[in-house]
Scaffold this motif. Structure first.
Motif, PDB file in Angstrom:
ATOM      1  N   ALA A  83     -17.458  -8.674   2.239  1.00 16.24           N
ATOM      2  CA  ALA A  83     -16.417  -8.174   3.139  1.00 16.24           C
ATOM      3  C   ALA A  83     -15.120  -7.849   2.400  1.00 16.24           C
ATOM      4  O   ALA A  83     -14.296  -7.080   2.896  1.00 16.24           O
ATOM      5  CB  ALA A  83     -16.147  -9.195   4.242  1.00 16.24           C
ATOM      6  N   GLN A  84     -14.950  -8.402   1.213  1.00 16.58           N
ATOM      7  CA  GLN A  84     -13.755  -8.106   0.417  1.00 16.58           C
ATOM      8  C   GLN A  84     -13.828  -6.728  -0.245  1.00 16.58           C
ATOM      9  O   GLN A  84     -12.824  -6.232  -0.752  1.00 16.58           O
ATOM     10  CB  GLN A  84     -13.572  -9.178  -0.652  1.00 16.58           C
ATOM     11  N   TYR A  85     -15.032  -6.117  -0.224  1.00 14.42           N
ATOM     12  CA  TYR A  85     -15.232  -4.873  -0.966  1.00 14.42           C
ATOM     13  C   TYR A  85     -15.673  -3.697  -0.101  1.00 14.42           C
ATOM     14  O   TYR A  85     -15.431  -2.546  -0.478  1.00 14.42           O
ATOM     15  CB  TYR A  85     -16.289  -5.089  -2.055  1.00 14.42           C
ATOM     16  N   VAL A  86     -16.373  -3.943   1.006  1.00 12.43           N
ATOM     17  CA  VAL A  86     -16.970  -2.858   1.789  1.00 12.43           C
ATOM     18  C   VAL A  86     -16.474  -2.889   3.232  1.00 12.43           C
ATOM     19  O   VAL A  86     -15.838  -3.845   3.672  1.00 12.43           O
ATOM     20  CB  VAL A  86     -18.517  -2.916   1.759  1.00 12.43           C
ATOM     21  N   ASP A  87     -16.821  -1.841   3.969  1.00 14.67           N
ATOM     22  CA  ASP A  87     -16.343  -1.683   5.344  1.00 14.67           C
ATOM     23  C   ASP A  87     -17.372  -2.068   6.396  1.00 14.67           C
ATOM     24  O   ASP A  87     -17.020  -2.418   7.516  1.00 14.67           O
ATOM     25  CB  ASP A  87     -15.929  -0.218   5.562  1.00 14.67           C
ATOM     26  N   VAL A  88     -18.650  -1.971   6.051  1.00 17.78           N
ATOM     27  CA  VAL A  88     -19.731  -2.271   6.989  1.00 17.78           C
ATOM     28  C   VAL A  88     -20.697  -3.242   6.324  1.00 17.78           C
ATOM     29  O   VAL A  88     -21.135  -3.015   5.191  1.00 17.78           O
ATOM     30  CB  VAL A  88     -20.494  -0.993   7.408  1.00 17.78           C
ATOM     31  N   LEU A  89     -21.023  -4.321   7.031  1.00 14.75           N
ATOM     32  CA  LEU A  89     -22.010  -5.285   6.553  1.00 14.75           C
ATOM     33  C   LEU A  89     -23.321  -5.049   7.293  1.00 14.75           C
ATOM     34  O   LEU A  89     -23.343  -5.000   8.518  1.00 14.75           O
ATOM     35  CB  LEU A  89     -21.528  -6.719   6.792  1.00 14.75           C
TER      36      LEU A  89
END
Length: 272
Positions: A104-110
């Motif tokens: 979550a610190q790097y991308v927008d969608v998990l």
């Protein structure tokens, strides 16, 4: 879910489907940027809302000697660089509760993998990050059962959830798409059709998943025709030598032609 809630997403007023696309796994910085540059150019040209996809880790391999990644932080930093370089959102899949907070610190969608979508703790961990959550429908699950997975995210006060159909097991070594499930799942959340994984042929005796890339256009066209909200496609400039899922990827050279056809079908569907 309103796709405008995805950071940096563009072309949301175009009336097009949205697109999640990229390589199966992040193999290195150069390959990721090369694929992203091509896809961003195509989606800008065709006004398709776009999210770059790349797995930072492949935890669900058939064999222990199969490629699983280049290192978690290294791959996640590449995903961040793709986002910062091309001003597009990114999506990656997670496999553990700890992955959720880290990714979550790097991308927008998990993204929750299909095999893990019933794992309550994992779904809740993703939802609690506040990120958009993409729930892959299990190959063993009915469309109707996905309402419970969606509800887990909603119960965490996170309304940014989508579901993705990636096919249903058809015997031991094949998959099929039941297009009746798309309007069913659209009752619960925005619904995506994962075209390339739907064409996998799993459980091969060699321990390497097969696929039917020759059917990508057929399945993608059908998905747009029935009104799916989004399309998911894995692509590579050299599928034969891709480190993961090369057997069912779309060659990057064919991507613009396919998207052009899908946009035309979407325009026709929207006219009804």
């Amino acid at each position: 879910m309103n796709i405008q809630h995805i950071p940096q997403i563009k072309h949301t007023e175009s009336g097009n489907f949205f697109l999640l696309a990229g390589p199966c796994a992040i193999e290195g910085e150069e390959m990721a940027l090369r694929i992203a540059e091509k896809l961003v150019g195509i989606t800008d040209k065709l006004q398709i809302p776009y999210v770059f996809k790349g797995s930072f880790k492949k935890a669900n391999r058939s064999r222990i000697d199969s490629f699983s990644g280049i290192g978690d932080e290294k791959a996640l930093k590449i995903l961040r660089k793709v986002s910062e370089t091309f001003h597009v959102p990114t999506v990656t899949d997670i496999h553990t509760n700890e992955d959720a907070e880290m990714a979550a610190q790097y991308v927008d969608v998990l993204q929750i993998p299909a095999f893990l979508v019933r794992q309550t703790d994992l779904v809740v961990a993703a939802a609690n990050t506040g990120k958009v959550v993409n729930l892959k429908k299990g190959q063993f699950m009915s469309p109707e059962s996905m309402k419970h997975a969606v509800q887990k995210v909603l119960d965490c006060q996170n309304e940014n959830v989508m579901v993705t159909d990636r096919g249903t097991m058809f015997g031991y070594q094949d998959m099929i798409v039941d297009f009746r499930g798309i309007p069913t799942m659209q009752q619960y959340a925005s619904t995506v059709l994962d075209v390339t994984h739907s064409l996998q042929q799993p459980n091969q005796t060699a321990g390497v998943t097969g696929g039917r890339p020759d059917m990508i256009e057929t399945v993608a066209k059908a998905g747009i025709a029935v009104g799916v909200d989004g399309i998911f496609i894995e692509t590579h400039f050299d599928p034969a030598n891709a480190k993961s899922d090369g057997a069912n990827m779309l060659h990057l050279d064919y991507f613009e032609g396919l998207m052009t056809k899908l946009v035309a079908i979407r325009k026709t569907v929207n006219s009804f």
